[in-house]
Design a protein around this motif. Structure first.
Motif, PDB file in Angstrom:
ATOM      1  N   GLY A 128      72.398  25.184  29.154  1.00  0.00           N
ATOM      2  CA  GLY A 128      72.710  25.704  30.889  1.00  0.00           C
ATOM      3  C   GLY A 128      73.923  24.695  31.170  1.00  0.00           C
ATOM      4  O   GLY A 128      74.949  25.073  31.702  1.00  0.00           O
ATOM      5  N   MET A 129      73.930  23.378  30.853  1.00  0.00           N
ATOM      6  CA  MET A 129      75.100  22.540  31.173  1.00  0.00           C
ATOM      7  C   MET A 129      76.437  23.175  30.522  1.00  0.00           C
ATOM      8  O   MET A 129      77.321  23.096  31.295  1.00  0.00           O
ATOM      9  CB  MET A 129      74.832  21.302  31.003  1.00  0.00           C
ATOM     10  N   ALA A 130      76.372  23.256  29.379  1.00  0.00           N
ATOM     11  CA  ALA A 130      77.711  23.913  28.463  1.00  0.00           C
ATOM     12  C   ALA A 130      78.211  25.040  29.247  1.00  0.00           C
ATOM     13  O   ALA A 130      79.318  25.538  29.243  1.00  0.00           O
ATOM     14  CB  ALA A 130      77.387  23.996  26.965  1.00  0.00           C
ATOM     15  N   VAL A 131      77.035  25.926  29.735  1.00  0.00           N
ATOM     16  CA  VAL A 131      77.582  27.364  30.217  1.00  0.00           C
ATOM     17  C   VAL A 131      78.417  27.257  31.394  1.00  0.00           C
ATOM     18  O   VAL A 131      79.531  27.456  31.718  1.00  0.00           O
ATOM     19  CB  VAL A 131      76.401  28.052  30.522  1.00  0.00           C
ATOM     20  N   GLY A 171      74.633  29.863  19.930  1.00  0.00           N
ATOM     21  CA  GLY A 171      75.472  30.318  18.747  1.00  0.00           C
ATOM     22  C   GLY A 171      76.361  31.554  19.101  1.00  0.00           C
ATOM     23  O   GLY A 171      77.438  31.986  18.898  1.00  0.00           O
ATOM     24  N   HIS A 172      75.477  32.525  19.642  1.00  0.00           N
ATOM     25  CA  HIS A 172      75.950  33.918  20.359  1.00  0.00           C
ATOM     26  C   HIS A 172      77.279  33.508  20.955  1.00  0.00           C
ATOM     27  O   HIS A 172      78.322  34.082  21.175  1.00  0.00           O
ATOM     28  CB  HIS A 172      75.089  34.615  20.893  1.00  0.00           C
ATOM     29  N   LEU A 173      77.029  32.726  22.159  1.00  0.00           N
ATOM     30  CA  LEU A 173      78.085  32.310  23.192  1.00  0.00           C
ATOM     31  C   LEU A 173      79.129  31.444  22.701  1.00  0.00           C
ATOM     32  O   LEU A 173      80.164  31.216  23.499  1.00  0.00           O
ATOM     33  CB  LEU A 173      77.460  31.905  24.507  1.00  0.00           C
ATOM     34  N   GLN A 174      79.026  30.703  21.614  1.00  0.00           N
ATOM     35  CA  GLN A 174      79.966  29.800  20.937  1.00  0.00           C
ATOM     36  C   GLN A 174      80.131  28.899  21.755  1.00  0.00           C
ATOM     37  O   GLN A 174      81.658  28.843  22.164  1.00  0.00           O
ATOM     38  CB  GLN A 174      80.977  30.637  20.246  1.00  0.00           C
TER      39      GLN A 174
END
Lengths: 658, 658
Positions: A128-131, A171-174
């Motif tokens: 979530g932080m990376a998003v 992985g999907h969102l790279q």
């Protein structure tokens, strides 16, 4: 500092952990002793942070997902100079009132990014932080938001379903700035990992599109190089660090007891001999402490440069960045909701509950910090509308297609809220709230302003049957401390409840909506937010002293109003109370609550759910019209008849108690 | 029948589904139309079953994990001749009272192995069935128990964390008789699967040790061959079946709307033309029906041979098999518990709550049908003891190391119970009940006699802090219909509650134990199971009419007894009521409940948890001593003081209300 000089730095972590755990008489030494070199490599050579400003918005985030190894984090915060973690704090590890609690508890001002302990949550928070970072990076550019998210993770987190969901979606969102360091120590609480897992964990990450590096978890050179490689790679990275659990405690290292077997002073003495650490408990020699404090200053130049870039932003962009960082809503943001209330009253139409919520949120386009996550129910929950998708290619999208991964969705939302700068909504059916519940509990515990949005909130779901019909879930969420549960009755209440949810900063809000149509029950204009008190008299008794009070929420308020009409016609003065948010109502003063509840009247609760929890309002003479068990498969209106949730039954229940 | 003649068989499934969905006005056609050939291959060439005896213990199990495709199952049950699924039943699909409910609801007598709908549950149940089969096979031999478990599964089930946990554990345990058929249609509710998943699903299974076969999901030859290959392979098998969702409906097939977009009569007409199916709605031509009914007899010879083998068993082995199949406990099984009660009273010692439960269960070795699953907490929960592990090599073990996979553990236990012949226990900490809760709800909904066992049930956990301290979880479980929650106060109550749990066949039992020591509160001998009424007067008021009633559960009963002593010394006649199981207490007649609760006394509830739900017993004058929010990190005894859960506070609360 050259790498060969860093061994004492790692041992400083080790002995702070050993000394604190021996002193406390309990704790988990496996992680701090096993990951000391990994932490040293990260904090002295890679992490962007500033102990003097722990909440620097563009700091790298560090999550200890294996939170039982909390002494690792406390040791790092102490050594690098975070002001809240003086040596006395470490000496009081696991004592009441210490900041050094058994597990790390969320406190970004002190340097703790997120509460961890329940396994799998931390890495899902990190996602979530990376998003949030990627979204804000797209909005504000590399100069203002451009940081990594690092998480330490053990086997337990990776066994948990939520951890597996995280691997798949990251992985999907790279999410290339997301880096996991796996403590591959081959030991879980039960003993060898071979008791419960056979798969090649690295291969599992590779299948999901991750960049995987394998490294000796006690070799600082190798670890530093691996972190550098991870930083360069555009994919999310997992560094598989081969470690020895509890390394340094000869009696326990590499073994099952290394996890949390009791440590004695003799163990600490033996470790001091073994590792060449002649210093007294809690004593860090000045050169080592200086080196660590130096690491605490390693990002000073970057920090100053960042502040200059922020200062150089155009005034409106800077104000906007500072506004969303502070979690402050823009001036006048509520006007949209007031317009919506007025228009709803003018239209006077019944609308599907979840579509009301969708329309309200669609109109709140002036909140660019809002991100919506949904677990593969875009069409029936309709909260995408004018948003576009956040994808591997397009980071400006505010809608995250989570797949059928409710647990990850909730934990991801927690990580987004903990990161700051975004307001996360997580949307699914109420029947699946149970899948998300461990994350909801963490949001409540941390006091994160996540909005958990649910549709299809009762037997009104209809023919999909009892698996899809929540009857006990409202009660189970109302039981949760620090969780506000809103169940609005119509479009006007929905607008008011959404206003309250967006304003509420110190905890999560659960927003519950019907699938079916909600007729308008609030038909008079007025700017006052009547839902702010949690419950209120929607229709007063007429023609004499109030004898009956009907208390209802959501879709059942309209039924209570119809029952009131019938009772009034029978000459029984009856009031209807709408109770959209119990937690807010319970916070009102006693006089208000007594007046609303009608203390000396017959009270009947009405909700298409179980009675559990309602007794606090019903009194010993109280009646209830609702569900006594699970639902059934049939058309919604047939089910309401079948289970006796009708105006006729409400009237009968009131009369029975008169 | 030659394979080229089977296309009409698959189309019979298609048109029953289309006709039922058109008639109902809603439903999910994607699965029955997309998996018609897969189902045909399985049911006509591989499945071992007998519609005339749906509960044949050695039948292959078939689970439709993508339960929204329920019409596929109903069509199969109709076509193969299950008596409960006549054509009228199919015509009433999704109507109130029909067996053809929106999702399949557990009814083994009718041919439905398990309730499915919430995604991921079905394949996790299937794992449990395969575990039960392997365990019983080891006990009774190939002649009596030797069957496959097949599950149909869609993308959603595989995205869910519980599905991922299942993949990992099934591979680890090498459950070779478990076969999944994956409906690889590349569509989820939101649209293309590329919205939320990028990984190679087959590769993910291979990493976990599965045997993976890829096949055209509409090619009967290929499917039959793949199933044969899966049957031969010693690993669990996943057949990746490339399919077209909603195949046969030209307007929707292969597209997002194929999942559950509304079907009209025109769609049905077009499909009839397209597929060459000139028959009226719900009409199956005689030759096709004969072929299907023939498939329903395909295992007749096997069935008779099995019955002969069963009849030929030695009398005691046969009696034992029949006993455990019927879920009947052996004569005199309770004697162990009665001995344990007597010995506990004689010893008179305080013991850790969870260790009491462990000892009781260890003594119940005469229940070989009992299997214990635990989520990586063997040492602190201690329910392994004399059991050995169920592993890939050793199927006679009754203890399953689940890894840190609580959700899978619960769903697996449901599958074991649904399979029959075993009594599953699932053990973890109460704080992690939320991870398992979706499975617990399914157990309650299905009425499966699973025992969900929890340790570390309150702030008594101590220094691990609030993440590990349940405060709201008792309430959340008590809110669940058909779930009995037991929280015994001491060794005697624990023995009584375990007796009740083992006797309870029509639903799950939740068994909640303290980590800390429970002093003996039941000190008088007696064979009566006092917990059977859910609540009872443990200590009567003395010296006059009862003025105060203290109601408590579990570890707080001892505190209530001490408070009673103090109140009695002050001249206030006080009773203590122990309430180990609310659900059983609520089922007593009103006179008994009123007498126990002491209607005209001051009532004070005492529980180291939130008040939510307690009001039903406390009345409008009632008091409560417990938790108002989450816990904290500190020694247990310090926490009890800090949160005011002490005899002194109980006394004060009673006096405040007098």
């Amino acid at each position: 500092m050259p790498l060969h000089e860093t061994r004492p730095l790692a041992n400083a972590i080790r002995f702070l952990a050993i000394d604190a755990i021996v002193r406390a008489g309990e704790g988990h030494q496996g992680v701090p002793l096993g990951m000391a070199e990994i932490a040293t490599a990260l904090f002295t050579q890679h992490l962007k942070f500033n102990p003097a400003d722990p909440q620097w918005p563009d700091r790298d985030r560090f999550v200890l997902s294996n939170g039982h190894g909390s002494m690792l984090l406390y040791a790092l915060l102490h050594l690098t100079g975070y002001p809240h973690f003086g040596i006395e704090e470490l000496r009081s590890f696991r004592q009441m009132g210490s900041r050094c609690e058994g597990h790390p508890e969320f406190d970004t001002a002190a340097g703790i990014e997120v509460t961890t302990g329940p396994l799998g949550q931390g890495i899902a928070n990190a996602l979530g932080m990376a998003v949030a970072e990627a979204y804000l990076n797209a909005k504000f550019g590399d100069g203002i938001v451009n940081h990594h998210t690092y998480a330490f993770v053990g086997d337990g987190c990776l066994q948990e379903g939520v951890g597996q969901e995280m691997i798949a979606l990251a992985g999907h969102l790279q999410l290339g700035k997301l880096i996991l360091c796996w403590d591959d120590n081959r030991i879980t609480d039960d003993g060898s990992t071979t008791l419960s897992i056979s798969e090649d964990v690295s291969a599992r990450f590779r299948v999901a599109g991750w960049h995987v590096i394998e490294a000796d978890g006690h070799d600082l050179d190798a670890l530093a190089a691996a972190l550098a490689e991870a930083n360069r790679d555009p994919r999310p990275s997992m560094i598989a660090c081969r470690t020895v659990i509890a390394r340094g405690i000869a009696r326990l290292q590499g073994q099952r007891g290394g996890h949390s077997g009791k440590l004695f002073e003799a163990d600490a003495d033996a470790a001091r001999n073994e590792l060449g650490w002649p210093h007294a408990p809690f004593e860090i020699p000045p050169d080592v402490l200086d080196a660590w404090r130096g690491a605490g200053h390693r990002s000073d130049a970057e920090y100053l440069a960042w502040r200059e870039r922020l200062a150089a932003l155009p005034a409106d962009a800077r104000a906007e960045f500072e506004r969303i960082q502070a979690g402050r809503l823009p001036d006048g943001w509520q006007r949209v909701l007031e317009d919506y209330k007025r228009q709803s009253i003018e239209r006077g139409e019944a609308q599907a509950g979840i579509m009301i919520s969708a329309e309200i949120n669609d109109r709140l386009a002036q909140l660019p910090e809002r991100m919506v996550a949904c677990a593969d129910l875009e069409a029936p929950t309709s909260h995408k509308r004018s948003l576009h998708a956040f994808t591997a290619q397009e980071r400006s999208g505010a809608y995250v297609h989570c797949g059928v991964r409710e647990h990850l969705m909730g934990s991801m939302a927690n990580g987004m809220a903990a990161h700051g700068g975004v307001i996360p909504l997580a949307v699914t059916y109420l029947a699946f709230a149970d899948y998300e519940r461990p994350a909801m509990r963490m949001a409540a515990l941390m006091g994160l302003p996540v909005k958990f949005v649910f549709s299809h909130d009762s037997i009104g779901v209809g023919r999909n049957g009892p698996t899809h019909q929540p009857v006990e879930i409202l009660a189970s969420l109302r039981a949760m401390p620090n969780m506000r549960v809103f169940r609005p009755a119509d479009a006007v209440e929905a607008a008011e409840c959404w206003a309250l949810a967006y304003e509420h900063q110190s905890g999560p809000s659960t927003m519950v909506f019907a699938r079916q149509n909600l007729p308008l029950v609030r038909t008079s204009h007025g700017a006052e937010n009547r839902c702010a008190r949690g419950g209120y008299v929607l229709a007063a008794a007429e023609g004499g002293q109030r004898l009956v009070t009907l208390l209802a929420t959501g879709s059942e308020v309209a039924l209570a109003l119809e029952a009131r009409e019938r009772l009034q016609r029978k000459g029984i003065p009856t009031a209807v109370v709408s109770l959209p948010c119990w937690e807010l109502f319970d916070a009102q003063d006693r006089a208000y609550r007594d007046e609303v509840l009608g203390l000396n009247t017959v009270r009947v609760g009405v909700e298409a759910a179980v009675r559990f929890g309602w007794d606090r309002y019903l009194g010993e003479r109280g009646g209830f019209v609702g569900m006594a068990g699970f639902g059934a498969s049939g058309p919604a209106e047939v089910l309401y008849e079948h289970f006796g949730i009708t105006p006729g039954h409400i009237v009968a229940e009131a009369q029975r108690h008169l």
